[in-house]
Design a protein around this motif. Structure first.
Motif, PDB file in Angstrom:
ATOM      1  N   ALA A  43       0.748  -1.129   0.103  1.00 29.32           N
ATOM      2  CA  ALA A  43       0.124   0.013  -0.040  1.00 29.32           C
ATOM      3  C   ALA A  43       0.911   1.295  -0.119  1.00 29.32           C
ATOM      4  N   ARG A  44       1.773   1.165   0.804  1.00 26.51           N
ATOM      5  CA  ARG A  44       2.918   2.314   0.824  1.00 26.51           C
ATOM      6  C   ARG A  44       3.395   2.632  -0.466  1.00 26.51           C
ATOM      7  N   LEU A  45       3.912   1.566  -1.170  1.00 26.57           N
ATOM      8  CA  LEU A  45       4.461   1.564  -2.632  1.00 26.57           C
ATOM      9  C   LEU A  45       3.494   2.169  -3.755  1.00 26.57           C
ATOM     10  N   ARG A  46       2.188   1.494  -3.557  1.00 28.38           N
ATOM     11  CA  ARG A  46       1.117   2.220  -4.256  1.00 28.38           C
ATOM     12  C   ARG A  46       0.792   3.865  -4.168  1.00 28.38           C
ATOM     13  N   ASP A  47       0.625   4.057  -2.847  1.00 29.42           N
ATOM     14  CA  ASP A  47       0.837   5.792  -2.546  1.00 29.42           C
ATOM     15  C   ASP A  47       1.797   6.447  -3.191  1.00 29.42           C
ATOM     16  N   SER A  81      -9.483   1.346   2.693  1.00 28.62           N
ATOM     17  CA  SER A  81      -8.886   0.293   3.675  1.00 28.62           C
ATOM     18  C   SER A  81      -9.243  -1.113   3.618  1.00 28.62           C
ATOM     19  N   ASP A  82     -10.286  -1.336   2.841  1.00 32.04           N
ATOM     20  CA  ASP A  82     -10.690  -2.696   2.630  1.00 32.04           C
ATOM     21  C   ASP A  82     -10.249  -3.383   1.358  1.00 32.04           C
ATOM     22  N   ASP A  83      -9.398  -2.673   0.427  1.00 39.65           N
ATOM     23  CA  ASP A  83      -8.737  -3.235  -0.557  1.00 39.65           C
ATOM     24  C   ASP A  83      -8.002  -4.544  -0.442  1.00 39.65           C
ATOM     25  N   SER A  84      -8.124  -5.499  -1.240  1.00 43.00           N
ATOM     26  CA  SER A  84      -7.270  -6.691  -0.904  1.00 43.00           C
ATOM     27  C   SER A  84      -5.891  -6.221  -1.640  1.00 43.00           C
TER      28      SER A  84
END
Length: 147
Positions: A43-47, A81-84
């Motif tokens: 998620a951090r990489l995505r952000d 926040s619910d994303d797989s």
């Protein structure tokens, strides 16, 4: 570092994420260790990639941008926040492809031009590759796999 090598590094990150992370069950990716979970790191990489892609678009149009690796900033709004983890990987991939498309269309002469009096596109891409490397090391550590 040469433009092609920098672009190849960005591509390699996405390929590695797909081969190391995508096949794993979601419950394993959400296990929390001392460095968080694999899902958290992805998620951090995505952000980071969403911010970078946005900033690169602004840079290539001549609009100054803030330091994207500094303080926390709002991301684009596609995340939940619910994303797989698979969904987060897909969001990362979409943003990374946007970054790659902009870089491929950027003339070589513009790679070393300083933007807003600070770093060049090349140095920003080098920093993005380093950010990828650090996050991949965390993922490998969390998975307990050899690098």
């Amino acid at each position: 570092m040469a433009e092609r090598d920098l672009i190849d590094g960005l591509i390699a990150t996405y390929r590695e994420l797909n081969s190391r992370v995508r096949p794993l069950p979601e419950d394993r990716l959400r296990l929390v260790g001392k460095e968080g979970s694999v899902r958290d790191v992805v998620a951090r990489l995505r952000d980071d990639e969403l911010r970078f892609s946005q900033a690169l678009k602004q840079v290539t149009t001549g609009i100054p941008t803030p330091d994207i690796f500094g303080e926390e900033m709002a991301v684009v709004g596609t995340e939940s926040s619910d994303d797989s983890t698979a969904t987060i990987l897909a969001q990362f991939g979409t943003a990374r492809e946007s970054t790659l498309a902009m870089l491929r269309s950027l003339p070589s002469s513009e790679w070393d031009t300083q933007i807003d009096g600070t770093r060049s596109v090349r140095s920003r891409i080098e920093r993005l590759n380093e950010n990828d490397r650090q996050h991949m090391e965390r993922i490998v550590g969390l998975l307990g796999s050899p690098a």
